[in-house]
Design a protein around this motif. Structure first.
Motif, PDB file in Angstrom:
ATOM      1  N   GLU A  12      46.326  39.749  45.382  1.00 14.81           N
ATOM      2  CA  GLU A  12      45.411  40.889  45.310  1.00 14.81           C
ATOM      3  C   GLU A  12      45.744  41.930  46.377  1.00 14.81           C
ATOM      4  O   GLU A  12      45.695  43.139  46.136  1.00 14.81           O
ATOM      5  CB  GLU A  12      43.975  40.397  45.467  1.00 14.81           C
ATOM      6  N   THR A  13      46.135  41.490  47.566  1.00  9.28           N
ATOM      7  CA  THR A  13      46.511  42.436  48.621  1.00  9.28           C
ATOM      8  C   THR A  13      47.778  43.193  48.245  1.00  9.28           C
ATOM      9  O   THR A  13      47.885  44.408  48.453  1.00  9.28           O
ATOM     10  CB  THR A  13      46.714  41.683  49.949  1.00  9.28           C
ATOM     11  N   ALA A  16      46.942  45.824  45.695  1.00 11.33           N
ATOM     12  CA  ALA A  16      46.310  47.001  46.297  1.00 11.33           C
ATOM     13  C   ALA A  16      47.351  47.893  46.977  1.00 11.33           C
ATOM     14  O   ALA A  16      47.274  49.130  46.885  1.00 11.33           O
ATOM     15  CB  ALA A  16      45.246  46.552  47.298  1.00 11.33           C
ATOM     16  N   ASP A  19      49.290  49.599  44.269  1.00 13.56           N
ATOM     17  CA  ASP A  19      48.424  50.593  43.627  1.00 13.56           C
ATOM     18  C   ASP A  19      48.382  51.886  44.441  1.00 13.56           C
ATOM     19  O   ASP A  19      48.473  52.992  43.887  1.00 13.56           O
ATOM     20  CB  ASP A  19      47.018  50.015  43.467  1.00 13.56           C
ATOM     21  N   ASP A  20      48.297  51.770  45.762  1.00 13.59           N
ATOM     22  CA  ASP A  20      48.330  52.969  46.610  1.00 13.59           C
ATOM     23  C   ASP A  20      49.668  53.696  46.475  1.00 13.59           C
ATOM     24  O   ASP A  20      49.729  54.931  46.441  1.00 13.59           O
ATOM     25  CB  ASP A  20      48.099  52.581  48.080  1.00 13.59           C
ATOM     26  N   GLU A 120      44.373  44.044  56.491  1.00 13.17           N
ATOM     27  CA  GLU A 120      44.531  44.268  55.047  1.00 13.17           C
ATOM     28  C   GLU A 120      44.081  43.059  54.239  1.00 13.17           C
ATOM     29  O   GLU A 120      43.384  43.197  53.229  1.00 13.17           O
ATOM     30  CB  GLU A 120      45.994  44.587  54.739  1.00 13.17           C
ATOM     31  N   THR A 124      40.860  43.291  51.731  1.00 11.09           N
ATOM     32  CA  THR A 124      41.098  43.203  50.291  1.00 11.09           C
ATOM     33  C   THR A 124      40.617  41.886  49.705  1.00 11.09           C
ATOM     34  O   THR A 124      40.143  41.853  48.566  1.00 11.09           O
ATOM     35  CB  THR A 124      42.610  43.357  50.009  1.00 11.09           C
TER      36      THR A 124
END
Length: 399
Positions: A12-13, A16, A19-20, A120, A124
């Motif tokens: 998941e981290t 993210a 995604d950024d 992070e 997250t």
């Protein structure tokens, strides 16, 4: 160390971060986590798919003790995982230029932050304690050969798409087994300073090299004398015999001035059952075990009666035989009667007496041995005789 949701938290981290990265180069794009064959190729929005395709063990960390243990404590090592991912861009209408832009944005994001920081991870994935593991979690490029990447895509039965591979190491998943935490030692040695050291080349620690039995036999019996041969035995105050199976203990004093500093003579007591005994050296008053050994000696049973003997089979060919022996049998001991090449387990063995059922007993005269906890009675009294001979009394005739 981390909990069982550490893999989920790392994925998941990473999603993210990717995604950024893709949003910075293509507003409206998103990072998703799906198997490659389930990513929609008809979606109107650009996507970069993150897929965990392999997990491995980091062998260099496999046996590291868990962090936070004090000296003397022990615990199950963590499971050190290496996670390998595929990063695949999906652009609407098969726009390869957009796919290249998406992949570049994703890789730039991972290159900019090659270490997943605790902040992070905690932000997250607050459901996991992976952020609290002591070791850093690093993201690195993972080269994959052409044939291997094509093989991966063929498994999903979907056309190949531009893909990059990278790995994350190491994710430490802790064991659910609690560590062992013994109480601290109050004092080391008589003066609390621990063991003394010596600069001498020759060792000053007592040791036993060999155990010598009477007449060169492989075991000794109650009342007989065995000799321990080694080095630096002059300061030994007593020898402790501990029966391996029953746990029975006997402390045997040694002469104040042994005949030779490298040997000790011991007379075996009748308080120990037959079997294998661990030998440890004692010194001081009260007696304390020296930090050497243990060594082992064999205490053989002695059949006291009634041999030689004759037993008669019944109509079915079965027979029964009872004997007595010293030392007495202890509860839980394995007692066998060996008739030539046949072995029979004791039906009962209590005190000095044992009863054996002999199903389909072979007729004839048989040499008899009694085996207690793996140690046999002495069928050859003097192996050094010329010629050696069996004990003529240890004979059972089945008729």
């Amino acid at each position: 160390m981390s909990d069982a949701r550490a893999i989920e938290a790392v994925t998941e981290t990473l999603r993210a971060l990717v995604d950024d990265g893709v949003k910075a180069v293509a507003p409206g794009a998103a990072a998703v986590v799906h198997p490659p064959h389930q990513v929609s190729t008809t979606a109107r929005n650009a996507q970069v798919n993150l897929f965990l395709y392999q997990t491995e063990i980091a062998p260099a960390l496999r046996n590291d003790p868990p962090p936070g243990l004090a000296p003397g404590e022990s615990g199950e090592p963590a499971l050190p995982l290496v996670l390998r991912y595929l990063l695949t861009p999906f652009a609407p209408d098969g726009d390869d230029l957009l796919a290249h832009r998406l992949l570049g944005g994703a890789l730039q994001a991972l290159h900019t932050r090659p270490v997943l920081t605790r902040a992070e991870l905690a932000q997250t994935a607050p459901y996991s304690d992976v952020a609290r593991q002591a070791d850093s979690i690093r993201v690195t490029w993972h080269p994959v050969e052409e044939k291997d990447i094509y093989s991966l895509w063929s498994v999903f039965q979907t056309p190949y798409r531009l893909t990059a591979a990278f790995e994350v190491r190491a994710v430490l998943i802790g064991s659910r087994r609690p560590p062992r935490t013994p109480l601290p030692v109050l004092r080391r040695g008589t003066d609390g300073r621990g063991p003394h050291t010596s600069a001498a080349v020759r060792s000053t620690t007592p040791r036993v090299d060999t155990v010598r039995y009477p007449a060169g036999r492989a075991a000794a019996r109650t009342g007989e004398t065995v000799e321990l041969h080694g080095a630096n035995l002059a300061g030994v105050g007593a020898v402790r015999l501990t029966h391996v199976n029953t746990g029975a203990i006997a402390d045997l004093p040694v002469p104040a001035a042994p005949a030779h500093p490298g040997s000790l003579a011991l007379t075996l007591p009748g308080s120990l059952p037959a079997g294998v005994c661990a030998v440890t050296l004692l010194a001081g008053a009260p007696r304390a075990e020296l930090p050497v050994g243990p060594w082992y000696l064999a205490l053989a049973p002695r059949i006291t009666g009634p041999l030689p003997a004759t037993v008669t089979r019944d109509a079915s060919g079965n027979a029964e035989f009872a004997l007595t022996a010293v030392p007495p049998f202890a509860p839980g001991q394995q007692v066998l009667l060996l008739l030539g090449e046949h072995a029979y387990r004791a039906r009962t063995a209590t005190g000095p007496a044992a009863v054996f059922a002999l199903p389909q007993a072979p007729p004839g005269a048989h040499r008899v041995r009694l085996r207690v906890d793996g140690v046999d009675s002495l069928l050859v009294p003097d192996p050094g005789a010329d010629p050696p001979a069996y004990d003529p009394t240890q004979l059972l005739t089945v008729t």
